[in-house]
Design a protein around this motif. Structure first.
Motif, PDB file in Angstrom:
ATOM      1  N   GLY A 272       9.595  10.658   3.547  1.00 52.33           N
ATOM      2  CA  GLY A 272       8.188   9.691   3.611  1.00 52.33           C
ATOM      3  C   GLY A 272       7.745   9.216   2.337  1.00 52.33           C
ATOM      4  O   GLY A 272       6.790   8.480   2.152  1.00 52.33           O
ATOM      5  N   ALA A 273       8.582   9.636   1.122  1.00 48.30           N
ATOM      6  CA  ALA A 273       8.001   8.958  -0.078  1.00 48.30           C
ATOM      7  C   ALA A 273       9.303   9.285  -0.884  1.00 48.30           C
ATOM      8  O   ALA A 273      10.287   9.791  -0.651  1.00 48.30           O
ATOM      9  N   PHE A 274       8.968   8.536  -2.169  1.00 48.59           N
ATOM     10  CA  PHE A 274      10.399   8.847  -3.106  1.00 48.59           C
ATOM     11  C   PHE A 274       9.673   8.916  -4.768  1.00 48.59           C
ATOM     12  O   PHE A 274       8.768   8.082  -4.991  1.00 48.59           O
ATOM     13  N   PRO A 275      10.519   9.628  -5.714  1.00 50.61           N
ATOM     14  CA  PRO A 275      10.170   9.430  -6.965  1.00 50.61           C
ATOM     15  C   PRO A 275      10.676   8.445  -7.851  1.00 50.61           C
ATOM     16  O   PRO A 275      11.718   7.891  -7.378  1.00 50.61           O
ATOM     17  N   HIS A 276       9.931   8.086  -8.581  1.00 56.47           N
ATOM     18  CA  HIS A 276      10.411   6.761  -9.451  1.00 56.47           C
ATOM     19  C   HIS A 276      11.638   7.063 -10.258  1.00 56.47           C
ATOM     20  O   HIS A 276      12.327   6.095 -10.694  1.00 56.47           O
ATOM     21  N   VAL A 277      11.808   8.474 -10.725  1.00 60.80           N
ATOM     22  CA  VAL A 277      13.171   8.582 -11.629  1.00 60.80           C
ATOM     23  C   VAL A 277      14.115   9.723 -10.791  1.00 60.80           C
ATOM     24  O   VAL A 277      13.354  10.679 -10.410  1.00 60.80           O
ATOM     25  N   LYS A 278      15.017   9.622 -10.980  1.00 63.04           N
ATOM     26  CA  LYS A 278      16.181  10.832 -10.388  1.00 63.04           C
ATOM     27  C   LYS A 278      17.007  10.917 -11.739  1.00 63.04           C
ATOM     28  O   LYS A 278      18.058  10.099 -11.900  1.00 63.04           O
ATOM     29  N   ILE A 322      15.250   9.840   5.438  1.00 63.86           N
ATOM     30  CA  ILE A 322      14.148  10.060   4.455  1.00 63.86           C
ATOM     31  C   ILE A 322      12.757   9.490   5.490  1.00 63.86           C
ATOM     32  O   ILE A 322      11.755   9.501   4.792  1.00 63.86           O
ATOM     33  N   GLY A 323      12.919   9.157   6.444  1.00 62.08           N
ATOM     34  CA  GLY A 323      11.662   8.704   7.243  1.00 62.08           C
ATOM     35  C   GLY A 323      11.274   9.550   8.544  1.00 62.08           C
ATOM     36  O   GLY A 323      11.254  10.833   8.525  1.00 62.08           O
ATOM     37  N   LYS A 324      10.736   8.825   9.516  1.00 63.92           N
ATOM     38  CA  LYS A 324      10.262   9.510  10.789  1.00 63.92           C
ATOM     39  C   LYS A 324       9.339  10.639  10.541  1.00 63.92           C
ATOM     40  O   LYS A 324       9.578  11.912  11.102  1.00 63.92           O
ATOM     41  N   PRO A 326       4.992  10.876  10.509  1.00 60.94           N
ATOM     42  CA  PRO A 326       3.782  10.132  10.923  1.00 60.94           C
ATOM     43  C   PRO A 326       3.118   9.722   9.688  1.00 60.94           C
ATOM     44  O   PRO A 326       2.866  10.515   8.747  1.00 60.94           O
ATOM     45  N   PHE A 327       2.224   8.652   9.897  1.00 62.57           N
ATOM     46  CA  PHE A 327       1.600   8.004   8.798  1.00 62.57           C
ATOM     47  C   PHE A 327       2.312   7.848   7.549  1.00 62.57           C
ATOM     48  O   PHE A 327       1.712   7.643   6.205  1.00 62.57           O
ATOM     49  N   CYS A 328       3.696   7.735   7.478  1.00 70.39           N
ATOM     50  CA  CYS A 328       4.510   7.286   6.425  1.00 70.39           C
ATOM     51  C   CYS A 328       4.864   5.806   6.314  1.00 70.39           C
ATOM     52  O   CYS A 328       4.716   5.175   7.289  1.00 70.39           O
ATOM     53  N   CYS A 329       5.337   5.629   5.143  1.00 70.67           N
ATOM     54  CA  CYS A 329       6.362   4.335   5.051  1.00 70.67           C
ATOM     55  C   CYS A 329       5.291   3.107   5.302  1.00 70.67           C
ATOM     56  O   CYS A 329       5.477   2.272   6.286  1.00 70.67           O
ATOM     57  N   ARG A 330       4.284   3.042   4.548  1.00 70.96           N
ATOM     58  CA  ARG A 330       3.308   1.900   4.638  1.00 70.96           C
ATOM     59  C   ARG A 330       3.326   1.089   3.403  1.00 70.96           C
ATOM     60  O   ARG A 330       2.294   0.360   2.945  1.00 70.96           O
ATOM     61  N   ASN A 331       4.206   1.335   2.332  1.00 71.54           N
ATOM     62  CA  ASN A 331       4.242   0.538   1.325  1.00 71.54           C
ATOM     63  C   ASN A 331       3.159   0.904   0.212  1.00 71.54           C
ATOM     64  O   ASN A 331       2.679  -0.040  -0.589  1.00 71.54           O
ATOM     65  N   GLY A 332       2.562   2.029   0.458  1.00 71.72           N
ATOM     66  CA  GLY A 332       1.498   2.547  -0.444  1.00 71.72           C
ATOM     67  C   GLY A 332       0.078   2.006  -0.117  1.00 71.72           C
ATOM     68  O   GLY A 332      -0.898   1.900  -0.930  1.00 71.72           O
ATOM     69  N   THR A 333      -0.172   1.482   1.088  1.00 80.01           N
ATOM     70  CA  THR A 333      -1.397   1.062   1.477  1.00 80.01           C
ATOM     71  C   THR A 333      -2.173   2.223   2.311  1.00 80.01           C
ATOM     72  O   THR A 333      -1.976   2.545   3.332  1.00 80.01           O
ATOM     73  N   LEU A 334      -3.655   2.465   1.855  1.00 81.17           N
ATOM     74  CA  LEU A 334      -4.370   3.269   2.434  1.00 81.17           C
ATOM     75  C   LEU A 334      -5.823   2.429   2.563  1.00 81.17           C
ATOM     76  O   LEU A 334      -6.656   2.276   1.667  1.00 81.17           O
ATOM     77  N   LEU A 335      -5.922   1.950   3.728  1.00 82.89           N
ATOM     78  CA  LEU A 335      -7.196   1.151   3.869  1.00 82.89           C
ATOM     79  C   LEU A 335      -8.403   2.272   4.470  1.00 82.89           C
ATOM     80  O   LEU A 335      -8.223   3.209   4.829  1.00 82.89           O
ATOM     81  N   PRO A 336      -9.628   1.725   4.238  1.00 83.44           N
ATOM     82  CA  PRO A 336     -10.789   2.414   4.603  1.00 83.44           C
ATOM     83  C   PRO A 336     -10.919   2.619   6.038  1.00 83.44           C
ATOM     84  O   PRO A 336     -10.455   1.701   6.797  1.00 83.44           O
ATOM     85  N   ILE A 347       1.401  10.421   4.700  1.00 84.75           N
ATOM     86  CA  ILE A 347       1.847  11.916   4.341  1.00 84.75           C
ATOM     87  C   ILE A 347       3.503  11.840   4.063  1.00 84.75           C
ATOM     88  O   ILE A 347       4.184  10.837   4.276  1.00 84.75           O
ATOM     89  N   PHE A 348       3.815  12.783   3.248  1.00 85.04           N
ATOM     90  CA  PHE A 348       5.166  13.064   2.951  1.00 85.04           C
ATOM     91  C   PHE A 348       5.473  14.542   2.790  1.00 85.04           C
ATOM     92  O   PHE A 348       4.537  15.474   2.659  1.00 85.04           O
TER      93      PHE A 348
END
Length: 674
Positions: A272-278, A322-324, A326-336, A347-348
């Motif tokens: 549901g998410a990923f770190p910037h550095v591995k 890394i998917g499947k 709920p509420f994941c994979c929206r390119n980091g958009t959280l609307l009010p 969620i991740f």
């Protein structure tokens, strides 16, 4: 023979008595110091029936570089902050404010974490700082522990650097106080190197009725994280992070989340998410590699103490690995929730490995120092993790069974008002009764700190922005100088020797007072996007403290009047379906000669005056007191447009003035012809 025997016996008795006496009186080297009575507590502590706070200054010394300027000389210092529960009620999740004011830079704080801070060193000398308990978050009472100070008291060993002190000065904080709800702290009693205060329950404080819980009840926050442990093993656990946007005007785009692992934990896998550095080398050469010597670290996802985590793009929503979620994979958009309630949560999940001595299922330490940022979004200040009752989840099979987490923590964050010159968007004012625009404030969104020192002739960070003609709002700041100077010459405005710096804002809004008549008035709002990136599903909120109640309609946007939660008189606006895309800056008609043009959208807003007597629209009531774009509060001008002398004002203020002017003109013409 008998006499010799008696003498020998007497000598033995004397020796035995001497040995016994010597053993009964211990020498100084053999003295048991543990039996020495502890020093008596201060009188203030003995008379405190609440939470007793002390700050003890341990000393300081001058450090390099050695300079002659006293205000620039650095000193290292040590201090001890103590929190003692001397009351009858357990203190949960304690927080203490220390009013540092000598430009202090904290280097370490053993026994606590600094709230709303990044890694050490942390600058705290301007507005003070708040310490929160770690690892000892709760302080029990003497009644519950039979006076065990190890459970009643927390001590923080503070080390840092401070400036602006003379040789014989004693740098004590301005104040210390408890920040927990329901407590009241008087002014601290100060001595040369010691200060203390007794904080007691506020009798006027009325806590909200909350459901009784084993741990701390959930707290409201504009943004909140829930850290749930779904499965626990001896050396690892599976965690789920839930982000909830609770603010009606808060928003995040392309969020980046970071925290601090406190016990060398590392992330093995994530969904549901990923770190910037591995970078497995950080584990191989660190304490993780020393313990897990036979472990294959090539598959480890992240070994950083402060990882930076982002949401996955929508293309991974159905990915089996890394998917499947709920509420994941929206390119980091959280609307009010005022826009879309289903898109206000993210969620991740991740698999976390632990190190000794925490190799049992119940030894779980949540990460500290949470911080989240976005593309152009509010600034959130987050508190420490608080243990709450385990979260409950519905059965994925669809039965009525409820599954609970192994353990849960909540991290509550609130939106902070942007500081001076630290906004991310700005507002300009204009009106029908003047042809000059009051532009955004100088350095509204910040200026280069080196401009004043390195290029003093370039611009003035403190000069007021020059008035502009209306057409200059469509021109980038680099091309406005000629227009501003020509306009100043035409209108006889004063021009400073050093011209003001630009506002440096990626987004600006213009509020134009369009008309003012007997039964109502109108305004026009224009949005300018000076960035290269567009804004999808943008929104803006306008607060009009006096005149907002008369809101009637928005003609090119969707507009709604918000109510409750301190949002009265606030108009919420967003683009119409299919038109809610604010494009970025593009080239002009003739790229070789024309300046770039910002993305732009505008609408007219109408208001009524019914039930709102004594409104003075042109004098200030028609200009907003707060403007928000995509959750970020924008910087407002320091002044409002002034009325020009002449007919420009009178032609739009009602029916009688134009009639009077026409009548006067008729008389003058009649007199001339006669």
């Amino acid at each position: 023979m008998s006499i010799s025997w008696r003498i020998l016996a007497l000598a033995c008795c004397i020796a035995a008595i001497s040995y016994t006496a010597k053993s009964a009186t211990p020498a100084a080297d053999d003295y048991d110091y543990d039996t020495e009575k502890p020093a008596a507590p201060p009188p203030e502590q003995q008379h405190c029936a609440g939470i007793f706070l002390t700050y003890s200054f341990q000393g300081r010394e001058k450090i390099y570089p050695l300079v002659k300027n006293t205000s620039a000389q650095a000193w290292s210092f040590k201090a001890t902050l103590s929190i003692l529960n001397a009351g009858k009620v357990e203190l949960k999740a304690w927080k203490v404010f220390v009013g540092f004011h000598y430009n202090e830079l904290l280097v370490s704080a053993d026994g606590a974490v600094v709230v709303d801070a990044d890694d050490f060193p942390i600058l705290v000398g301007k507005n003070g700082t708040v310490f929160a308990g770690y690892p000892m978050t709760d302080l029990k009472t003497a009644i519950d522990t039979a006076g065990d100070f190890t459970q009643m008291q927390a001590q923080i060993e503070i080390k840092g650097t401070q400036f602006g002190l003379k040789e014989k000065a004693t740098p004590m904080p301005k104040s210390i106080k408890l920040k927990n709800d329901g407590f009241k702290c008087p002014a601290a009693k100060k001595k040369p190197t010691y200060m203390s205060v007794c904080c007691k329950k506020d009798p006027k404080f009325k806590p909200k009725k909350e459901k009784k819980t084993k741990f701390m009840p959930k707290r409201y926050g504009d943004l909140s994280f829930t850290y749930d442990v779904l499965a626990a093993y001896d050396n690892k656990y599976q965690a789920q992070v839930t982000i909830d946007n609770n603010s009606p005007l808060g928003r995040l785009d392309q969020w980046n989340l970071t925290w601090q692992w406190m016990k060398n934990e590392f992330i093995y896998s994530m969904k549901g998410a990923f770190p910037h550095v591995k970078d497995p080398s950080q584990c191989i050469y660190g304490p993780q590699g020393q313990y897990y010597q036979q472990f294959d670290f090539t598959n480890v996802l992240n070994c950083q103490t402060r990882p930076v985590i982002s949401d996955l793009p929508p293309t991974f929503i159905n990915d089996n690995k890394i998917g499947k979620l709920p509420f994941c994979c929206r390119n980091g958009t959280l609307l009010p929730k005022t826009m879309n309630e289903t898109k206000s949560r993210a969620i991740f999940q991740m698999e976390v490995f632990k190190l000794p001595p925490d190799l049992n299922r119940t030894a779980i330490t949540p990460p500290q120092n949470w911080k989240i940022t976005g593309q152009l979004n509010p600034t959130y200040k987050c508190g420490p993790p608080m243990r709450i009752d385990p979260s409950e989840f519905p059965d994925p099979m669809g039965t009525a069974m409820t599954t609970t987490a192994v353990a849960s923590w909540q991290i509550s964050c609130n939106i902070s008002t942007p500081k001076h010159k630290e906004a991310k968007c700005c507002v300009s004012f204009s009106a029908y009764f003047t042809d000059s625009v009051v532009p955004c404030n100088t350095c509204a969104c910040g200026c280069d700190a080196d401009d004043e020192e390195q290029t003093p002739k370039r611009c003035n960070q403190n000069a007021a922005a020059l008035p502009l003609p209306a057409d200059a709002l469509l021109v980038p700041f680099a091309n406005r100088t000629a227009k501003a100077l020509a306009w100043a010459s035409m209108k006889h405005h004063k021009v400073p020797r050093r011209l003001p710096c630009p506002d440096n804002c990626g987004v600006s809004l213009n509020w134009h007072l369009d008309s003012d008549y007997r039964s109502g008035w109108t305004a026009r709002i224009t949005l300018f996007n000076w960035r290269d990136d567009p804004f999808a599903n943008w929104f803006t909120a306008i607060q009009l403290k006096r005149a907002g109640k008369g809101f009637e309609n928005v003609y090119s946007f969707n507009g709604t009047m918000l109510k409750g939660d301190g949002l009265d008189h606030t108009i919420f606006m967003q683009g119409l379906p299919g038109l809610n895309y604010l494009v970025g800056e593009v080239n002009g008609t003739h790229p070789g000669t024309d300046p770039r043009v910002p993305g732009k959208q505008q609408s007219v807003i109408s208001f009524l005056k019914k039930g709102l007597p004594h409104l003075k629209i042109a004098s200030g009531d028609g200009f907003p007191s707060k403007v928000i774009f995509n959750g970020e509060e924008c910087a407002l001008p320091k002044r409002i447009p002034k009325k020009d002398t002449g007919a420009a004002h009178t032609l739009r203020t009602g029916f009688l003035p134009p009639l009077f002017i026409a009548f006067l003109t008729f008389l003058l013409l009649s007199d001339r012809f006669n």
